[in-house]
Design a protein around this motif. Structure first.
Motif, PDB file in Angstrom:
ATOM      1  N   GLY A  36      -8.999   5.192   9.634  1.00  0.00           N
ATOM      2  CA  GLY A  36      -9.504   6.038   8.544  1.00  0.00           C
ATOM      3  C   GLY A  36      -9.601   7.482   9.026  1.00  0.00           C
ATOM      4  N   GLY A  37      -9.637   8.421   8.099  1.00  0.00           N
ATOM      5  CA  GLY A  37      -9.600   9.853   8.429  1.00  0.00           C
ATOM      6  C   GLY A  37     -10.581  10.289   9.508  1.00  0.00           C
ATOM      7  N   VAL A  38     -11.834   9.832   9.429  1.00  0.00           N
ATOM      8  CA  VAL A  38     -12.863  10.272  10.385  1.00  0.00           C
ATOM      9  C   VAL A  38     -12.582   9.738  11.799  1.00  0.00           C
ATOM     10  N   SER A  39     -11.798   8.668  11.875  1.00  0.00           N
ATOM     11  CA  SER A  39     -11.501   8.088  13.202  1.00  0.00           C
ATOM     12  C   SER A  39     -10.621   9.000  14.049  1.00  0.00           C
ATOM     13  N   ALA A  40     -10.134  10.112  13.450  1.00  0.00           N
ATOM     14  CA  ALA A  40      -9.379  11.097  14.241  1.00  0.00           C
ATOM     15  C   ALA A  40     -10.319  11.876  15.151  1.00  0.00           C
ATOM     16  N   ASN A  41     -11.608  11.770  14.883  1.00  0.00           N
ATOM     17  CA  ASN A  41     -12.610  12.547  15.640  1.00  0.00           C
ATOM     18  C   ASN A  41     -12.631  12.153  17.126  1.00  0.00           C
ATOM     19  N   PHE A  96      -1.794   9.308  11.759  1.00  0.00           N
ATOM     20  CA  PHE A  96      -1.841   8.265  10.722  1.00  0.00           C
ATOM     21  C   PHE A  96      -3.277   7.892  10.355  1.00  0.00           C
ATOM     22  N   CYS A  97      -4.254   8.698  10.810  1.00  0.00           N
ATOM     23  CA  CYS A  97      -5.658   8.405  10.473  1.00  0.00           C
ATOM     24  C   CYS A  97      -5.927   8.732   9.012  1.00  0.00           C
ATOM     25  N   GLU A 149      -6.932  -1.984   3.403  1.00  0.00           N
ATOM     26  CA  GLU A 149      -6.224  -2.915   4.285  1.00  0.00           C
ATOM     27  C   GLU A 149      -5.094  -2.171   5.015  1.00  0.00           C
ATOM     28  N   ALA A 150      -4.475  -1.217   4.302  1.00  0.00           N
ATOM     29  CA  ALA A 150      -3.417  -0.407   4.940  1.00  0.00           C
ATOM     30  C   ALA A 150      -4.016   0.432   6.067  1.00  0.00           C
ATOM     31  N   HIS A 151      -5.207   1.022   5.833  1.00  0.00           N
ATOM     32  CA  HIS A 151      -5.895   1.764   6.909  1.00  0.00           C
ATOM     33  C   HIS A 151      -6.167   0.815   8.079  1.00  0.00           C
ATOM     34  N   LEU A 152      -6.641  -0.382   7.746  1.00  0.00           N
ATOM     35  CA  LEU A 152      -7.017  -1.351   8.789  1.00  0.00           C
ATOM     36  C   LEU A 152      -5.855  -1.640   9.740  1.00  0.00           C
ATOM     37  N   PHE A 153      -4.650  -1.752   9.183  1.00  0.00           N
ATOM     38  CA  PHE A 153      -3.483  -2.076  10.023  1.00  0.00           C
ATOM     39  C   PHE A 153      -2.757  -0.835  10.554  1.00  0.00           C
ATOM     40  N   TYR A 203      -8.960  -0.348  19.735  1.00  0.00           N
ATOM     41  CA  TYR A 203      -7.638   0.093  19.259  1.00  0.00           C
ATOM     42  C   TYR A 203      -7.853   1.208  18.249  1.00  0.00           C
ATOM     43  N   PHE A 204      -7.228   2.344  18.498  1.00  0.00           N
ATOM     44  CA  PHE A 204      -7.372   3.476  17.571  1.00  0.00           C
ATOM     45  C   PHE A 204      -6.038   3.744  16.882  1.00  0.00           C
TER      46      PHE A 204
END
Ligand code: KG4
Ligand code: ZN
Length: 345
Positions: free
Chosen positions: A271-276, A302-303, A113-117, A296-297
């Motif tokens: 999430g980490g991979v969303s830094a891609n 903070f990914c 949930e923390a990643h989500l926000f 929204y990225f």
């Protein structure tokens, strides 16, 4: 209002202070990746020991920070799960000890949930997506498409049946000689790679559901790596490129399928991979084809796991009057659908 956030779910030790008026005041992360890279991945026992060492180093840094007065901190939020039991226990113990000592409440935070926000840590998104919206959570441990119905209420529309996207990237990068965690370096290699030299499967891309399965892809690429000259830089780049193509194609296809099914037009990616960068570009390109679609990225820094997202979500819960008195609680398999405060688990 100031919230201290503590994150120790996997191998990054991170603490942060979020102020509801001034935003993020402090965020400091100590990565353990150098040590775990010797073993090709996270060693749980080493991770918990290092958290214990690192967290005091970070707390000392915070106390020395002149901008933050400890007496002004209203509550402490920490990650209770999902994560590695030993790692979570360190965060739980330190957070509860401070809560007891400083006589301030605790806020139990779900890591996913923390990643989500976490996209909210970027002030460019001053206009928040209104509920309901979809969230792609893609990290080392999870690959999920989540329907965010309202604050604290989520449904998992698509889940990973086996290895997550990040796990596969890390495994393959390790095989081609890139140290753990390989995601960032793999995306750099992929940039120099040629598409079409290799042809990897796109697992479950046309399945009727919104689930993911990347373990078959991992096996396929492992075989290719074993039969290729990975000492050749261009070969490595080509493998990285096709692996990225495969994973991103599946993620993008399923996200937009989910938006269509749910008749929604807002997608949050974290999430980490969303830094891609390639993933971001493909999502943006696709969103342009859909009327009124907004994406929204999360800001790149903070990914991956950080205390800022834990402090921020803690603040949201505190504002909704959800907090607890000191209690050592952690839940390694906690799902985003299970809300600690609403569901009384
Ligand atoms: O969210 P995170 O820090 O940890 C979990 O909660 O699991 O995600 C870490 C994952 C690792 O697998 C890492 O290789 C991947 O995120 N990652 C990336 C990139 N940066 C980090 N994957 C692809 N491209 C990147 N730029
Ligand atoms: Zn994470």
């Amino acid at each position: 209002m100031k919230i201290l956030g503590i994150e120790t779910s996997c191998d990054d030790t991170s603490i942060a202070v979020y102020d509801d008026n001034f935003g993020l005041l402090f965020c400091c992360t100590k990565s353990q990746s150098k040590i775990h890279s010797k073993y090709g991945g996270v060693v749980p026992e080493i991770a918990s020991r290092l958290h214990f060492k690192n967290i005091f180093f970070l707390l000392n840094k915070l106390i020395k920070n002149k901008k933050i007065v400890k007496e002004e901190i209203n509550a402490i939020s920490y990650t209770v799960g999902p994560g590695l039991p030993g790692s979570l226990l360190v965060g739980a113990t330190v957070a509860n000890s401070l809560s007891y000592l400083w006589k301030i409440p605790i806020i139990f935070v779900n890591h996913m949930e923390a990643h989500l926000f976490s996209y909210m840590l970027d002030f460019k998104y001053f206009i928040k997506p209104k509920f309901p919206f979809l969230s792609l959570l893609v990290s080392g441990g999870h690959t999920q498409i989540v329907l965010a119905k309202s604050f604290g209420k989520y449904t998992i529309l698509g889940n990973c049946l086996d290895d997550s996207a990040g796990e596969v990237i890390d495994k393959i990068s390790n095989m081609i000689g890139i140290k753990y965690p390989g995601g960032k370096k793999m995306s750099k290699l992929a940039k120099h790679g040629k598409s079409g030299v290799f042809s990897f499967p796109r697992p479950m891309i046309n399945s009727n559901d919104l689930n993911f399965s990347f373990s078959g892809l991992k096996t396929h690429v492992t075989r290719v790596v074993l039969n290729s000259n990975i000492k050749n830089y261009q070969v490595k780049c080509n493998i990285a490129r096709e692996l990225q193509n495969s994973i991103v194609s599946v993620l993008v296809k399923k996200c937009f399928k989910a938006l269509k099914i749910m008749q929604l037009n807002k997608l949050v990616v974290s999430g980490g991979v969303s830094a891609n960068i390639f993933l971001r570009k493909r999502i943006i390109d696709m969103s342009k084809k859909i009327k009124n679609c907004s994406v929204y990225f999360t800001k790149k820094n903070f990914c991956t796991d950080n205390g800022a997202m834990v402090a921020y979500l803690g603040m949201l819960y505190f504002k909704h009057n959800f907090y607890s008195s000191s209690k050592i609680f952690f839940s390694p398999k906690l799902s985003i659908v299970k809300n600690i405060y609403f569901d009384k688990c």
